[in-house]
Scaffold this motif. Structure first.
Motif, PDB file in Angstrom:
ATOM      1  N   ARG A  92     -28.227  10.660 -10.848  1.00  0.00           N
ATOM      2  CA  ARG A  92     -26.915  10.742  -9.821  1.00  0.00           C
ATOM      3  C   ARG A  92     -27.197   9.980  -8.629  1.00  0.00           C
ATOM      4  O   ARG A  92     -25.965   9.068  -8.030  1.00  0.00           O
ATOM      5  CB  ARG A  92     -26.785  11.825  -9.512  1.00  0.00           C
ATOM      6  N   TYR A  93     -28.232  10.059  -8.011  1.00  0.00           N
ATOM      7  CA  TYR A  93     -28.220   8.576  -6.827  1.00  0.00           C
ATOM      8  C   TYR A  93     -27.930   7.422  -7.697  1.00  0.00           C
ATOM      9  O   TYR A  93     -27.597   6.685  -6.798  1.00  0.00           O
ATOM     10  CB  TYR A  93     -29.222   9.273  -6.463  1.00  0.00           C
ATOM     11  N   VAL A  94     -28.333   7.105  -8.643  1.00  0.00           N
ATOM     12  CA  VAL A  94     -28.071   5.549  -8.573  1.00  0.00           C
ATOM     13  C   VAL A  94     -26.374   5.622  -8.971  1.00  0.00           C
ATOM     14  O   VAL A  94     -25.887   4.566  -8.493  1.00  0.00           O
ATOM     15  CB  VAL A  94     -28.653   4.975 -10.301  1.00  0.00           C
ATOM     16  N   ALA A  95     -25.996   6.639  -9.641  1.00  0.00           N
ATOM     17  CA  ALA A  95     -24.647   6.375  -9.975  1.00  0.00           C
ATOM     18  C   ALA A  95     -23.148   6.343  -8.430  1.00  0.00           C
ATOM     19  O   ALA A  95     -23.067   5.757  -8.435  1.00  0.00           O
ATOM     20  CB  ALA A  95     -23.803   7.572 -10.468  1.00  0.00           C
ATOM     21  N   LYS A 229     -20.337  10.933 -11.819  1.00  0.00           N
ATOM     22  CA  LYS A 229     -19.599  11.784 -10.957  1.00  0.00           C
ATOM     23  C   LYS A 229     -19.965  11.309  -9.117  1.00  0.00           C
ATOM     24  O   LYS A 229     -20.908  11.083  -9.228  1.00  0.00           O
ATOM     25  CB  LYS A 229     -18.854  13.197 -10.495  1.00  0.00           C
ATOM     26  N   PHE A 230     -18.954  10.802  -8.545  1.00  0.00           N
ATOM     27  CA  PHE A 230     -18.847  10.549  -7.343  1.00  0.00           C
ATOM     28  C   PHE A 230     -19.299  12.139  -6.276  1.00  0.00           C
ATOM     29  O   PHE A 230     -18.611  13.237  -6.776  1.00  0.00           O
ATOM     30  CB  PHE A 230     -18.245  10.398  -6.707  1.00  0.00           C
ATOM     31  N   ARG A 231     -20.175  12.328  -5.215  1.00  0.00           N
ATOM     32  CA  ARG A 231     -21.533  13.462  -5.213  1.00  0.00           C
ATOM     33  C   ARG A 231     -21.459  13.754  -3.689  1.00  0.00           C
ATOM     34  O   ARG A 231     -22.641  12.353  -3.565  1.00  0.00           O
ATOM     35  CB  ARG A 231     -22.242  14.072  -6.415  1.00  0.00           C
ATOM     36  N   PRO A 232     -20.707  13.905  -3.314  1.00  0.00           N
ATOM     37  CA  PRO A 232     -20.488  13.372  -1.179  1.00  0.00           C
ATOM     38  C   PRO A 232     -22.132  13.838  -1.106  1.00  0.00           C
ATOM     39  O   PRO A 232     -22.775  13.571   0.316  1.00  0.00           O
ATOM     40  CB  PRO A 232     -19.423  15.377  -1.053  1.00  0.00           C
ATOM     41  N   ARG A 233     -21.870  15.192  -1.201  1.00  0.00           N
ATOM     42  CA  ARG A 233     -23.668  15.468  -0.536  1.00  0.00           C
ATOM     43  C   ARG A 233     -24.685  14.957  -1.179  1.00  0.00           C
ATOM     44  O   ARG A 233     -25.360  14.098   0.354  1.00  0.00           O
ATOM     45  CB  ARG A 233     -24.536  16.777  -1.418  1.00  0.00           C
ATOM     46  N   ALA A 235     -23.735  11.533  -1.430  1.00  0.00           N
ATOM     47  CA  ALA A 235     -23.801  10.086  -0.698  1.00  0.00           C
ATOM     48  C   ALA A 235     -24.391  10.111   0.927  1.00  0.00           C
ATOM     49  O   ALA A 235     -24.255   9.135   1.126  1.00  0.00           O
ATOM     50  CB  ALA A 235     -22.441  10.238  -1.093  1.00  0.00           C
ATOM     51  N   GLY A 236     -23.800  11.608   1.438  1.00  0.00           N
ATOM     52  CA  GLY A 236     -24.817  11.977   2.415  1.00  0.00           C
ATOM     53  C   GLY A 236     -26.380  11.575   2.716  1.00  0.00           C
ATOM     54  O   GLY A 236     -26.465  11.085   3.571  1.00  0.00           O
ATOM     55  N   ASN A 237     -26.704  11.858   2.078  1.00  0.00           N
ATOM     56  CA  ASN A 237     -27.870  11.823   1.853  1.00  0.00           C
ATOM     57  C   ASN A 237     -28.404  10.001   1.770  1.00  0.00           C
ATOM     58  O   ASN A 237     -29.501   9.464   2.989  1.00  0.00           O
ATOM     59  CB  ASN A 237     -28.723  12.240   0.475  1.00  0.00           C
ATOM     60  N   LEU A 238     -27.717   9.260   0.439  1.00  0.00           N
ATOM     61  CA  LEU A 238     -28.294   8.191   0.633  1.00  0.00           C
ATOM     62  C   LEU A 238     -28.201   7.242   1.846  1.00  0.00           C
ATOM     63  O   LEU A 238     -28.328   6.367   2.158  1.00  0.00           O
ATOM     64  CB  LEU A 238     -27.475   7.626   0.019  1.00  0.00           C
ATOM     65  N   LEU A 239     -26.589   7.310   2.135  1.00  0.00           N
ATOM     66  CA  LEU A 239     -26.116   6.716   4.211  1.00  0.00           C
ATOM     67  C   LEU A 239     -27.392   7.519   5.438  1.00  0.00           C
ATOM     68  O   LEU A 239     -27.741   6.782   5.910  1.00  0.00           O
ATOM     69  CB  LEU A 239     -24.627   7.412   4.464  1.00  0.00           C
ATOM     70  N   GLY A 240     -27.661   8.620   5.202  1.00  0.00           N
ATOM     71  CA  GLY A 240     -28.325   9.721   6.216  1.00  0.00           C
ATOM     72  C   GLY A 240     -30.283   8.582   5.766  1.00  0.00           C
ATOM     73  O   GLY A 240     -30.457   8.460   6.769  1.00  0.00           O
ATOM     74  N   ILE A 241     -30.103   7.818   4.238  1.00  0.00           N
ATOM     75  CA  ILE A 241     -31.144   7.119   4.779  1.00  0.00           C
ATOM     76  C   ILE A 241     -30.755   5.045   4.581  1.00  0.00           C
ATOM     77  O   ILE A 241     -31.280   4.677   5.457  1.00  0.00           O
ATOM     78  CB  ILE A 241     -32.438   7.416   3.288  1.00  0.00           C
TER      79      ILE A 241
END
Length: 448
Positions: A92-95, A229-233, A235-241
């Motif tokens: 899911r992180y990859v997607a 699926k796009f998962r906001p949580r 996405a937030g983790n990825l952007l935070g890193i």
């Protein structure tokens, strides 16, 4: 069928070295087609054309560095979840990272392309090279999505323990870049513009190859529609890193822009010398960067697996390898820098050669500082403390700004040569205690 590789068991020295080697070869290939661009431009189009390619080097690093930093950051949760064997979340992180890449890369390309001329004016680019510098920078910015996706896909593949596959694609891309350089410049007569187009196309091909290979050959990331699926949580983790890592590169580049602007004001000869020497410097710095990237994956996997003792073992092994290479680099650049520079500059350009050699000699002396910087910075990032590592970029920025504002007006080009070394020292003074803090934190994690 390609296979992933865990780095949570086995001798750290052997694992890190074997993982670093394909990364190093890949980085050398990337720098090779940067060198080839400069060599072909300098030899066939002249010193002014070479200066026009180099006049915006630091601003290119500002934008592409942000993209590359984000991509490396997006790979960290993938490596951590892979180390923890949580493959569903990993997929899911990859997607989500690919979805974010579409929006971010296109937005960056559009915004930066609109401000090319303003950027070059702010950087005091000499008028006699302004037009070519503008064309080269514009093409580079339009090609941001190609660069972004290649770096992201390569980062994901490396997070799974495979550093060889991106290297294989890069071999093909490098050969393609050389052929396109020659075709666009010599056959089509597109000049500096042709060099930029050739590089963007080559990176785009690498990205496409990585994408199709990754999804066809790595069963571990082949999920269903629910995984995509796009998962906001997430996405937030990825952007935070990712964003702090990207900002770290960009913040560093701000100092480089200040330093390059000060150098641009010294005249076309200094710009040409800086351009040639910087290309050679980046080539010899590849092993430090590659070792750092390997440590990010190594630390990420072992952090995810709950094995902090292996992190310290990896640090000691990587520092030992770095110091051996630093001695080799020092010897080569001190003895053969002039011969290397002949690739870009005709022997008759004595002033440019002298200035470029000075830049390389100073860099060679202080390379152990940048080696330590790469190891500690990427290790901190691999543990997920990306906001902390970002401050090392702030330290670099402050150092380069001080040199450009206070030292260059007094000592001229000599101060420019000392700019990087000063920045590396400032960063290390921050990173050493920062890593000690991080290591004390990760020692508290429990084995999974």
């Amino acid at each position: 069928m390609a296979s992933s590789k865990e780095m949570t068991a086995g001798k750290p020295l052997t694992l890190i070295f074997s993982f670093t080697l394909p990364l190093l070869l890949g980085n050398l290939l990337q720098q090779t087609y940067s060198l080839i661009d400069a060599a072909i431009v300098g030899k066939f189009l002249g010193i002014n054309a070479l200066a026009s390619v180099g006049a915006s080097t630091s601003v290119v690093f500002l934008i592409l560095g942000f993209c590359n930093g984000c991509c490396c950051g997006f790979g960290i949760p993938v490596a951590q979840k892979f180390g923890a064997r949580d493959y569903e979340t990993m997929r899911r992180y990859v997607a989500v990272s690919l979805q974010l890449a579409v929006v971010m890369s296109i937005s960056i390309a559009v915004i930066t392309s609109l401000f090319c001329s303003n950027i070059l004016r702010i950087m005091q680019t000499p008028e006699n090279i302004f037009e070519d510098a503008y064309l080269y920078l514009l093409v580079t910015f339009i090609g941001v999505p190609c660069t972004f996706f290649y770096n992201l896909l390569a980062s994901i593949i490396r997070a799974l323990g495979d550093s060889k596959t991106p290297f294989y694609f890069l071999i093909f891309s490098t050969v393609l870049n050389v052929l396109l350089d020659l075709f666009c410049i010599l056959i089509l007569g597109w000049g500096v513009l042709g060099a930029g187009i050739a590089t963007v196309i080559a990176q785009g091909v690498s990205a496409v190859l990585c994408y199709f290979y990754m999804y066809r050959h790595f069963q571990i990331i082949q999920g269903d529609k629910n995984d995509r699926k796009f998962r906001p949580r997430l996405a937030g983790n990825l952007l935070g890193i990712g964003v702090p890592m990207g900002l770290q590169f960009s913040i560093t580049a701000i100092g480089s822009i200040m330093l390059q602007s000060a150098n641009n004001a010294l005249g076309t000869a200094c710009v040409a010398a800086f351009t040639a020497a910087a290309r050679v410097k980046m080539f010899f710095m590849c092993p430090y960067e590659s070792l750092g990237i390997a440590m990010a994956t190594y630390v990420g996997q072992n952090y995810g697996a709950g094995k902090p003792e292996r992190v310290w073992q990896g640090i000691k092994s990587s520092v030992g390898m770095m110091l051996i290479y630093a001695v080799f680099t020092f010897t080569v650049l001190m003895l053969a820098s002039k011969q290397v520079l002949y690739l870009f500059v005709d022997p008759g350009e004595t002033e440019i050669l002298k200035d470029a050699m000075l830049y390389l000699h100073v860099s060679a002396i202080f390379f152990p500082l940048v080696g330590l910087l790469c190891i500690l910075r990427y290790s901190i990032q691999g543990a997920g403390f990306t906001k902390l590592s970002m401050f090392s970029g702030v330290a670099e920025m402050i150092a380069r700004i001080l040199v450009s504002l206070l030292a260059v007006p007094v000592w001229g080009y000599t101060a420019v040569c000392l700019g990087d070394a000063t920045a590396w020292l400032f960063a290390d003074l921050f990173l050493v205690p920062a890593f000690y803090y991080v290591y004390q934190k990760i020692k508290q994690i429990k084995p999974v």
